[in-house]
Design an enzyme around this catalytic site. Structure first.
Site, mmCIF file in Angstrom:
data_model
loop_
_atom_site.group_PDB
_atom_site.id
_atom_site.type_symbol
_atom_site.label_atom_id
_atom_site.label_comp_id
_atom_site.label_asym_id
_atom_site.label_seq_id
_atom_site.Cartn_x
_atom_site.Cartn_y
_atom_site.Cartn_z
ATOM 1 N N PHE A 154 86.908 7.258 4.628
ATOM 2 C CA PHE A 154 85.898 7.114 5.678
ATOM 3 C C PHE A 154 85.539 8.436 6.331
ATOM 4 O O PHE A 154 84.436 8.602 6.849
ATOM 5 C CB PHE A 154 86.395 6.135 6.762
ATOM 6 N N LYS A 178 82.269 4.880 -5.007
ATOM 7 C CA LYS A 178 82.611 3.814 -4.067
ATOM 8 C C LYS A 178 82.880 4.419 -2.693
ATOM 9 O O LYS A 178 83.934 5.001 -2.453
ATOM 10 C CB LYS A 178 83.842 3.028 -4.520
ATOM 11 N N SER A 231 94.945 8.146 0.916
ATOM 12 C CA SER A 231 96.345 8.275 1.316
ATOM 13 C C SER A 231 97.220 8.558 0.100
ATOM 14 O O SER A 231 96.848 8.252 -1.039
ATOM 15 C CB SER A 231 96.819 6.994 2.006
ATOM 16 N N CYS A 286 92.065 15.914 6.499
ATOM 17 C CA CYS A 286 93.284 16.249 5.765
ATOM 18 C C CYS A 286 93.778 17.658 6.068
ATOM 19 O O CYS A 286 94.916 17.980 5.755
ATOM 20 C CB CYS A 286 93.068 16.078 4.262
ATOM 21 N N GLU A 388 102.044 11.311 8.523
ATOM 22 C CA GLU A 388 100.645 11.595 8.819
ATOM 23 C C GLU A 388 100.132 10.594 9.855
ATOM 24 O O GLU A 388 100.128 9.392 9.623
ATOM 25 C CB GLU A 388 99.799 11.517 7.548
#
Length: 512
Positions: A154, A178, A231, A286, A388
């Site tokens: 996202f 996608k 992830s 990230c 994280e």
């Protein structure tokens, strides 16, 4: 943004917008307000397979286009993005809630990636070796492989598109993209651009949904490879599935990034980069700074300066140019971040600034906001230092010296990025050499490489062989084909005779 029209998200298959009937649609929210602005289909496996068929049918014709013709489409796409830069940026600021200034920056970076990808004619040139044996030479050519699929997170709906698609189609592949169901608006704009520039149908397809979409790719003989930014657990599952299916994979996972503060840092440089790294995009990237590791000589002063800078961060609607930080992506993400704040408190870290329930304008009271959060006296074994969080939560840690920082970085399971703040050349070179990460920064808070260079981490931050963009992108989306070539003189002409004829011609030329 409550005046935004309701948008039903559609799939883009074979150059046409397709609204799938009979499937579940999930709500699409504006995170700044919590208002529903659309819905997104959880597309069926049949729709995913239709996209695969479309890309597969388009592949043979697309790969046979001259490289200059394919570059023409990349140039056209790049120019369309320049022309629609603000419209594209607003789409990101609305559904992803990245602050509008950062959304503009994301679009500009993708434009730069397209510019870099337009060097594909140079980057994918092959090799030639003469004289392998008598009259034998060898040639290596880079060729496309077929159909690739990409899964985006996202947080960077445009950037990840730029990492995958220009390189994939530029070298001659076709693609199925996608997007995240939480930030699909950017790709709705891009689908229209594909048609405006006359991109052949099927070269790029867009399918929305959950994990069942890439689930149709792994064993499908029409697919050549899969890309992901997501992830680490998801990346590992996809790596296993790609391995079983014999697919290439380029999978970027999670991160936990260090900002190392040495005693000789420039404070102005550090604080400005600290804010951008830790609170830009609400910490949802990230390469966001998560752990600030400071040597004893400056530890107390660093805490005071970081706390002051964090308290000055303004929070509100992502479309408000006068604020610094927008919301996080969803109510679920907000709850997860707040849970980590509780974990930090419970495990004994010192909470200096609590970002829960920040003050925001009345129009944004139902948005998903977490303010800057600062912990001090964090130790390496605590969960907020190891896991994280993906939000604006900072852990300040005291280190003995540079070697101590490097050891902590080595022990991290993630290996995405790390930055050092120093004016010392020895510290700089030692950090670059020994920091066990894929990307290093010196006096910068976000160590994202320029589009000409590869982007990606190591360890649990990256699975697969190649990173994204640059020459790595070319290598991932192409295969090396090797030709061994023997030549012989025409019938009736011996090699000696041919050589004598050439010699005679040369002599007569010299004599004249």
């Amino acid at each position: 943004m409550s005046n935004v029209n309701f948008t039903r998200i559609k799939n883009f298959i074979n150059g046409e917008w397709v609204e799938e009937k009979g499937v579940e649609y999930v709500p699409l929210y504006n995170p700044s307000t919590g208002i529903e602005i659309g819905d997104v289909p959880l597309s069926s496996e049949e729709t995913s397979l239709a996209a695969v068929d479309s890309a597969y049918a388009a592949y043979d014709g697309w790969r046979k286009f001259s490289v200059s013709k394919r570059m023409g489409y990349l140039f056209a796409m790049r120019q369309a993005m320049v022309d629609k830069e603000e419209e594209l940026a607003v789409s990101i600021a609305v559904d992803q809630a990245k602050h509008i200034s950062e959304a503009r920056g994301e679009i500009r970076r993708v434009i730069e990636i397209f510019e870099a990808a337009c060097s594909i004619p140079t980057l994918m040139q092959g090799e030639f070796l003469e004289g392998i044996a008598h009259n034998i030479s060898g040639r290596v050519v880079k060729q496309s492989l077929g159909v690739f699929g990409g899964v985006a997170p996202f947080n960077f709906p445009a950037l990840v598109f730029g990492w995958f698609v220009p390189y994939a189609i530029g070298v001659g592949n076709t693609f199925i993209y996608k997007p995240s169901t939480q930030s699909p608006l950017f790709m709705q704009k891009m689908g229209n651009i594909f048609n405006e520039i006359g991109l052949p149908p099927g070269v790029i397809n867009i399918v929305h949904g959950n994990r069942s979409i890439p689930g149709t790719w792994y064993e499908n003989p029409k697919m050549s490879g899969v890309c992901l930014v997501g992830s680490t657990p998801t990346a590992k599952k996809m790596a296993e599935a790609c391995g079983r299916g014999g697919k290439r994979s380029m999978l970027l996972g999670g991160a936990k990034n260090f900002l190392v503060a040495m005693e000789d840092l420039n404070w102005d440089v550090f604080i400005e980069n600290f804010k951008h790294s830790c609170y830009g995009s609400a910490g949802q990237r990230c390469l966001a700074g998560s752990i600030v590791a400071a040597v004893p000589e400056i530890y107390d002063e660093l805490i005071a300066r970081v706390l002051k800078a964090s308290e000055e961060i303004t929070i509100g609607d992502a479309m408000n140019p006068n604020i610094y930080m927008g919301p996080v992506i969803s109510a679920k993400a907000k709850a997860n971040i707040e849970n980590y704040i509780e974990i930090g408190i419970d495990q004994g870290s010192k909470l200096l600034l609590d970002g829960r329930n920040p003050e925001v304008p009345e129009a944004n009271r139902n948005g998903y906001f977490v303010g800057p959060t600062v912990f001090a006296d964090v130790t390496p074994c605590r969960r907020i230092a190891k896991e994280e969080i993906f939000g604006p939560v900072v852990s300040i840690m005291k280190i003995r010296d540079l070697d101590d920082a490097l050891q902590l970085i080595r022990e991290q399971k993630f290996g995405n990025g790390a930055c050092i703040f120093t004016q010392n050349q020895y510290y700089t070179e030692k950090f670059i050499s020994e920091a066990n990460v894929g990307m290093v920064g010196v006096n910068v808070g976000i160590c994202a490489p320029h589009p000409y260079l590869p982007f990606g981490g190591i360890k649990d931050s990256h699975l697969g062989t190649d990173k994204v963009q640059g020459k790595d992108g070319i290598d991932f989306f192409t295969q090396n084909k090797v030709a061994t070539i023997r030549v012989a003189p025409p019938e009736g002409v011996t090699e000696d005779g041919a050589k004598k004829a050439v010699d005679k011609s040369v002599r007569s030329c010299v004599a004249s």
